[in-house]
Motif scaffolding. Structure first.
Motif, PDB file in Angstrom:
ATOM      1  N   ALA A  86      30.046  -8.521   1.091  1.00 24.85           N
ATOM      2  CA  ALA A  86      29.843  -7.895  -0.217  1.00 24.85           C
ATOM      3  C   ALA A  86      28.419  -8.111  -0.720  1.00 24.85           C
ATOM      4  N   TYR A  87      27.934  -9.355  -0.641  1.00 25.99           N
ATOM      5  CA  TYR A  87      26.578  -9.611  -1.128  1.00 25.99           C
ATOM      6  C   TYR A  87      25.540  -8.880  -0.293  1.00 25.99           C
ATOM      7  N   LEU A  88      25.740  -8.917   1.038  1.00 29.10           N
ATOM      8  CA  LEU A  88      24.786  -8.237   1.917  1.00 29.10           C
ATOM      9  C   LEU A  88      24.741  -6.751   1.630  1.00 29.10           C
ATOM     10  N   ALA A  89      25.923  -6.163   1.451  1.00 32.79           N
ATOM     11  CA  ALA A  89      25.976  -4.726   1.177  1.00 32.79           C
ATOM     12  C   ALA A  89      25.151  -4.417  -0.061  1.00 32.79           C
ATOM     13  N   GLY A  90      25.356  -5.205  -1.112  1.00 32.31           N
ATOM     14  CA  GLY A  90      24.617  -4.987  -2.346  1.00 32.31           C
ATOM     15  C   GLY A  90      23.115  -5.152  -2.141  1.00 32.31           C
ATOM     16  N   SER A  91      22.728  -6.253  -1.503  1.00 30.09           N
ATOM     17  CA  SER A  91      21.292  -6.526  -1.310  1.00 30.09           C
ATOM     18  C   SER A  91      20.623  -5.476  -0.453  1.00 30.09           C
ATOM     19  N   LEU A  92      21.263  -5.136   0.669  1.00 30.34           N
ATOM     20  CA  LEU A  92      20.649  -4.166   1.566  1.00 30.34           C
ATOM     21  C   LEU A  92      20.576  -2.791   0.917  1.00 30.34           C
ATOM     22  N   ALA A  93      21.627  -2.440   0.137  1.00 25.87           N
ATOM     23  CA  ALA A  93      21.597  -1.152  -0.543  1.00 25.87           C
ATOM     24  C   ALA A  93      20.423  -1.083  -1.509  1.00 25.87           C
ATOM     25  N   LEU A  94      20.272  -2.142  -2.310  1.00 27.00           N
ATOM     26  CA  LEU A  94      19.162  -2.163  -3.269  1.00 27.00           C
ATOM     27  C   LEU A  94      17.815  -2.130  -2.556  1.00 27.00           C
ATOM     28  N   THR A  95      17.693  -2.883  -1.462  1.00 22.02           N
ATOM     29  CA  THR A  95      16.432  -2.879  -0.707  1.00 22.02           C
ATOM     30  C   THR A  95      16.149  -1.503  -0.128  1.00 22.02           C
ATOM     31  N   ALA A  96      17.216  -0.850   0.344  1.00 23.04           N
ATOM     32  CA  ALA A  96      17.031   0.490   0.905  1.00 23.04           C
ATOM     33  C   ALA A  96      16.564   1.455  -0.175  1.00 23.04           C
ATOM     34  N   VAL A  97      17.160   1.348  -1.372  1.00 21.08           N
ATOM     35  CA  VAL A  97      16.744   2.210  -2.478  1.00 21.08           C
ATOM     36  C   VAL A  97      15.278   1.958  -2.806  1.00 21.08           C
ATOM     37  N   ALA A  98      14.894   0.680  -2.846  1.00 26.26           N
ATOM     38  CA  ALA A  98      13.503   0.340  -3.136  1.00 26.26           C
ATOM     39  C   ALA A  98      12.574   0.964  -2.102  1.00 26.26           C
ATOM     40  N   GLY A  99      12.982   0.895  -0.835  1.00 30.22           N
ATOM     41  CA  GLY A  99      12.172   1.478   0.221  1.00 30.22           C
ATOM     42  C   GLY A  99      12.048   2.981   0.065  1.00 30.22           C
ATOM     43  N   TRP A 100      13.157   3.615  -0.286  1.00 35.40           N
ATOM     44  CA  TRP A 100      13.145   5.065  -0.458  1.00 35.40           C
ATOM     45  C   TRP A 100      12.218   5.455  -1.611  1.00 35.40           C
ATOM     46  N   ILE A 101      12.342   4.729  -2.720  1.00 35.89           N
ATOM     47  CA  ILE A 101      11.498   5.021  -3.873  1.00 35.89           C
ATOM     48  C   ILE A 101      10.028   4.844  -3.507  1.00 35.89           C
ATOM     49  N   HIS A 102       9.746   3.783  -2.749  1.00 33.19           N
ATOM     50  CA  HIS A 102       8.363   3.514  -2.368  1.00 33.19           C
ATOM     51  C   HIS A 102       7.806   4.624  -1.492  1.00 33.19           C
ATOM     52  N   ARG A 103       8.676   5.212  -0.657  1.00 36.21           N
ATOM     53  CA  ARG A 103       8.186   6.291   0.201  1.00 36.21           C
ATOM     54  C   ARG A 103       8.063   7.590  -0.579  1.00 36.21           C
ATOM     55  N   ARG A 104       9.026   7.823  -1.459  1.00 33.56           N
ATOM     56  CA  ARG A 104       9.056   9.089  -2.180  1.00 33.56           C
ATOM     57  C   ARG A 104       7.964   9.151  -3.232  1.00 33.56           C
ATOM     58  N   TRP A 105       7.738   8.012  -3.923  1.00 33.97           N
ATOM     59  CA  TRP A 105       6.722   7.961  -4.961  1.00 33.97           C
ATOM     60  C   TRP A 105       5.780   6.802  -4.682  1.00 33.97           C
ATOM     61  N   PRO A 106       4.934   6.948  -3.672  1.00 31.51           N
ATOM     62  CA  PRO A 106       4.086   5.817  -3.281  1.00 31.51           C
ATOM     63  C   PRO A 106       3.009   5.537  -4.317  1.00 31.51           C
ATOM     64  N   VAL A 107       2.540   4.306  -4.285  1.00 30.66           N
ATOM     65  CA  VAL A 107       1.439   3.931  -5.160  1.00 30.66           C
ATOM     66  C   VAL A 107       0.154   4.430  -4.533  1.00 30.66           C
ATOM     67  N   ARG A 108      -0.536   5.314  -5.225  1.00 33.96           N
ATOM     68  CA  ARG A 108      -1.780   5.845  -4.668  1.00 33.96           C
ATOM     69  C   ARG A 108      -2.964   5.131  -5.296  1.00 33.96           C
ATOM     70  N   THR A 109      -3.690   4.406  -4.450  1.00 34.12           N
ATOM     71  CA  THR A 109      -4.879   3.746  -4.973  1.00 34.12           C
ATOM     72  C   THR A 109      -6.123   4.386  -4.386  1.00 34.12           C
ATOM     73  N   LEU A 110      -7.254   4.049  -4.968  1.00 35.11           N
ATOM     74  CA  LEU A 110      -8.507   4.611  -4.452  1.00 35.11           C
ATOM     75  C   LEU A 110      -8.936   3.836  -3.218  1.00 35.11           C
TER      76      LEU A 110
END
Lengths: 247, 245, 231
Positions: free
Chosen positions: C207-231
């Motif tokens: 149960a804990y792993l499912a929650g943690s991995l799901a949240l990490t996966a969402v974070a990864g998806w967000i990071h790819r979809r809306w990446p931080v663009r720096t100069l």
């Protein structure tokens, strides 16, 4: 002193050095210039094997530097190298920067190394900064210490990779002055630089590179006044009158 | 509150020692220090495996890191305390249980700290050392590692703070650390729980805040000595490596 | 060692206990995030404000909370705090489901301290010159924040905040110490009743792993979809 024989280098598919043949004699001062990406830095970095080569050979003082059984560290201790970014060791004082190699590589006793280092620092005008930390020094001062550090092993050859490109304009002079002093003492120098004044006044020979090839070799006077190769002519024209491009 | 302190300060600090096992704050600090010390070689090995080019080394460690960070530390403690005895045949005592759990926990976080420390030293430093003629090992020992270790110090101290807080989990399996002793005191005194638990919190605060201030001071001292790491950050204008001409 | 008894987990009394525990964990985590985030934003703004006094309040909050372990917080809120209230209120509290409330309060304050720091770092990560450049172009304060600073700050802040949420999800396990019937509590209960430690903790681990991995996966998806663009 240094000889390139049909040297070629690739970065993947990119041909960085193309059929380089060149000899640099003892006591010569050679300036390597050319546009960005021409391979100038790559070229001198092959001399102390900071870059590898794919074909051809390089000899230093008569010895093939890629031969099996070559003592790489001993080779490098006989070639002084000065970096564009100085690369002083921030966790060591100025003096310790200069005594590190003589003690660790040369096996010198600390007192001896200390003495020689102080003499070198005096030569570059920074004896009074011996116990300072690199972070406390200006760029020009750091580069002069870097030169002293490279000289500490008493190499017969000094290589400079754009030594003044990372400096504020007012500090360029102090570094070039030190380099001029080395020339006066008969040191063999190979310098990659954009400082054309230095090339014109101090160098014995100029090598012009573009796209991995040496396109022209001449004495400074000949190079700056009568460049032969069209690319060299373009380069010099761009430097002199950067805005006079045909639309 | 002053009476409380007067009567129980020694018990809170060292438990029943020497008439019994060591307890209280002494156990907290001892456990944390021991765990961090033992975790350092673990962290170093894991950190090196994380940056290794050999996939067979890198991948299992990555999986381990995800696993350890994906479950509560308390769950790991329970596994060791309840499950391990069924495998090994004898019961693990509370101190050993917490020690094993904390070493694994710290080891994984230290791996990241080690990795960041080594990768944070600019490549030019290594090149300069080799260009002077220093062999690889000497270059690592005299130039790279001293700088890496210095830069890791603040993170190490912060990890120590985290570990001290994590020792409080020992309470749940009956380890006589600070929180446990506080609860013992509370059940004896009974009428001043607010004071007891405030004092407990204050003790942790003094320990942890003190240490994190120390880490902060370390960081500032390091920043004064360090040179701006120019060639590392991808966004900086001077990032064109010297080998690019 | 007897084999892994999967049916135990799928139906029957122990299954019910564990699932009930899971639901409590989820409730606790959800409630905490909902309360902690606004609090964290408020504290971050306090620390970023130009007023020295306000800054100090924000900083004190963060340091006082962060340097005390979560268990000590929970012990205080459950055993210590009610003591300050009049007896009648105290009795009503303990008669009700106070342990859940105490856990929620403790967890919220604790998580908010860390999240406030994440938010503050995120905003500070955007160079001041970005704001200056926006103002120099003629944008007002609000417009400059809304169109230039905050969009960039948001992208920087979201991954650490999601990381913090994973930590929060794992931290709900500590509520067991004051008797909240969440997963760890139920797992220990199952273990004591049946001695089946592997099954009980296996369920909870999953149960804990499912929650943690799901949240990490969402974070990864967000990071790819809306990446931080720096100069």
């Amino acid at each position: 002193m240094i000889q390139f024989n049909q040297v070629n280098k690739w970065y993947g598919d990119y041909h960085a050095l193309v059929d380089i043949d060149e000899t640099i004699a003892k006591g010569e001062v050679v300036v390597v210039c050319g546009p960005s990406g021409s391979g100038k830095s790559t070229l001198i970095r092959t001399i102390n094997r900071l870059e590898a080569i794919e074909s051809g050979s390089i000899t230093f003082d008569g010895e093939d530097i890629h031969r099996r059984g070559v003592d790489l560290n001993r080779l490098r201790s006989r070639i002084g190298f000065v970096f564009q970014q100085f690369n002083l060791f921030p966790h060591l004082t100025v003096l310790q920067n200069c005594t590190l190699a003589p003690i660790e590589v040369g096996g010198a006793r600390p007192a001896q190394a200390h003495q020689k280092a102080m003499a070198l620092l005096d030569r570059v005008g920074l004896a009074h900064k011996a116990d300072a930390w690199p972070a406390e020094l200006s760029g020009g001062q750091q580069q002069r210490v870097a030169i002293a550090r490279a000289l500490a092993m008493e190499p017969p050859v000094m290589l400079f990779d754009e030594p003044t490109s990372a400096l504020d304009p007012e500090m360029v002079g102090e570094v070039l002055l030190v380099m001029q002093g080395l020339v006066r003492d008969g040191m063999t120098l190979v310098v990659v630089t954009h400082e054309m004044g230095f090339a014109r006044d101090v160098a014995h020979r100029v090598l012009f590179m573009d796209q991995g090839r040496i396109l022209e070799r001449a004495e400074p006077h000949a190079f700056f006044n009568h460049p032969q190769h069209p690319r060299a002519q373009q380069f010099l024209a761009d430097i002199r009158t950067p805005f006079a491009r045909a639309p | 509150m002053l009476d409380l302190i007067h009567d129980y300060w020694l018990y809170f600090l060292v438990g029943q020692y020497p008439q019994g096992p060591l307890g209280g704050v002494a156990v907290t600090v001892l456990l944390a220090a021991l765990a961090l010390l033992l975790a350092m070689p673990v962290g170093l090995l894991l950190g090196l495996a994380r940056v290794s080019t050999i996939a067979a080394l890198r991948r299992p460690v990555t999986v381990l890191v995800y696993l350890v960070r994906g479950i509560p530390l308390l769950l790991m403690v329970f596994w060791i305390y309840f499950f391990l005895p069924t495998v090994t045949g004898h019961k693990t005592d509370q101190f050993s249980t917490m020690l094993i759990a904390l070493v694994v926990f710290d080891g994984v976080y230290l791996a990241e700290i080690v990795r960041a420390g080594i990768q944070g030293v600019p490549r030019g430093q290594y090149e300069a050392a080799r260009a002077l003629g220093l062999a690889h090992r000497k270059a690592m020992r005299r130039v790279i590692l001293p700088q890496a270790l210095r830069s890791m110090l603040p993170s190490l101290v912060n990890q120590f703070v985290s570990t001290i807080k994590a020792t409080s989990l020992g309470y749940i399996i009956g380890l006589t650390e600070a929180s446990f002793i506080a609860t013992q005191v509370n059940s004896q005194v009974f009428v001043h729980p607010t004071a007891v638990y405030l004092l407990l919190s204050l003790t942790y605060f003094v320990l942890c805040f003190g240490l994190s201030r120390f880490a902060f001071a370390l960081e500032k001292r390091l920043a004064r000595r360090a040179l701006p790491h120019m060639a590392r950050s991808p966004g900086s204008p001077t990032a064109s490596a010297a080998s690019n001409a | 060692m007897p084999g892994f008894d999967l049916p135990l987990l799928l139906h029957g009394q122990y299954h019910d206990w564990l699932v009930a525990g899971l639901l409590v964990s989820l409730k606790l985590a959800g409630l905490t995030i909902a309360c902690a985030l606004p609090l964290a934003i408020a504290v971050a703004l306090l620390r970023l404000s130009p007023h020295r006094g306000l800054q100090w309040i924000g900083a004190s909050y963060v340091e006082l909370i962060r340097n005390v372990p979560l268990i000590a917080h929970l012990l205080f809120w459950y055993f210590g705090a009610p003591e300050l209230l009049p007896d009648r209120v105290k009795e009503r509290l303990y008669a009700g489901n106070y342990e859940f409330v105490a856990a929620a309060i403790g967890l919220t304050l604790y998580a908010a301290a860390f999240m406030a720091e994440n938010i503050r770092s995120g905003i500070r990560a955007i160079p001041a010159v970005q704001f200056e450049a926006a103002r120099a172009l003629g944008l007002g304060f609000v417009a400059a924040m809304r169109r230039v600073v905050l969009p960039q700050a948001l992208r920087v802040t979201v991954p650490p905040l999601l990381s913090q949420t994973v930590i929060l999800w794992n931290d709900t396990s500590i509520a067991t110490v004051i008797g909240v019937g969440e997963m760890m509590y139920q797992a220990a209960r199952v273990e004591t009743a049946s001695f089946r430690s592997a099954e009980a903790f296996g369920f909870v681990t999953a149960a804990y792993l499912a929650g943690s991995l799901a949240l990490t996966a969402v974070a990864g998806w967000i990071h790819r979809r809306w990446p931080v663009r720096t100069l």
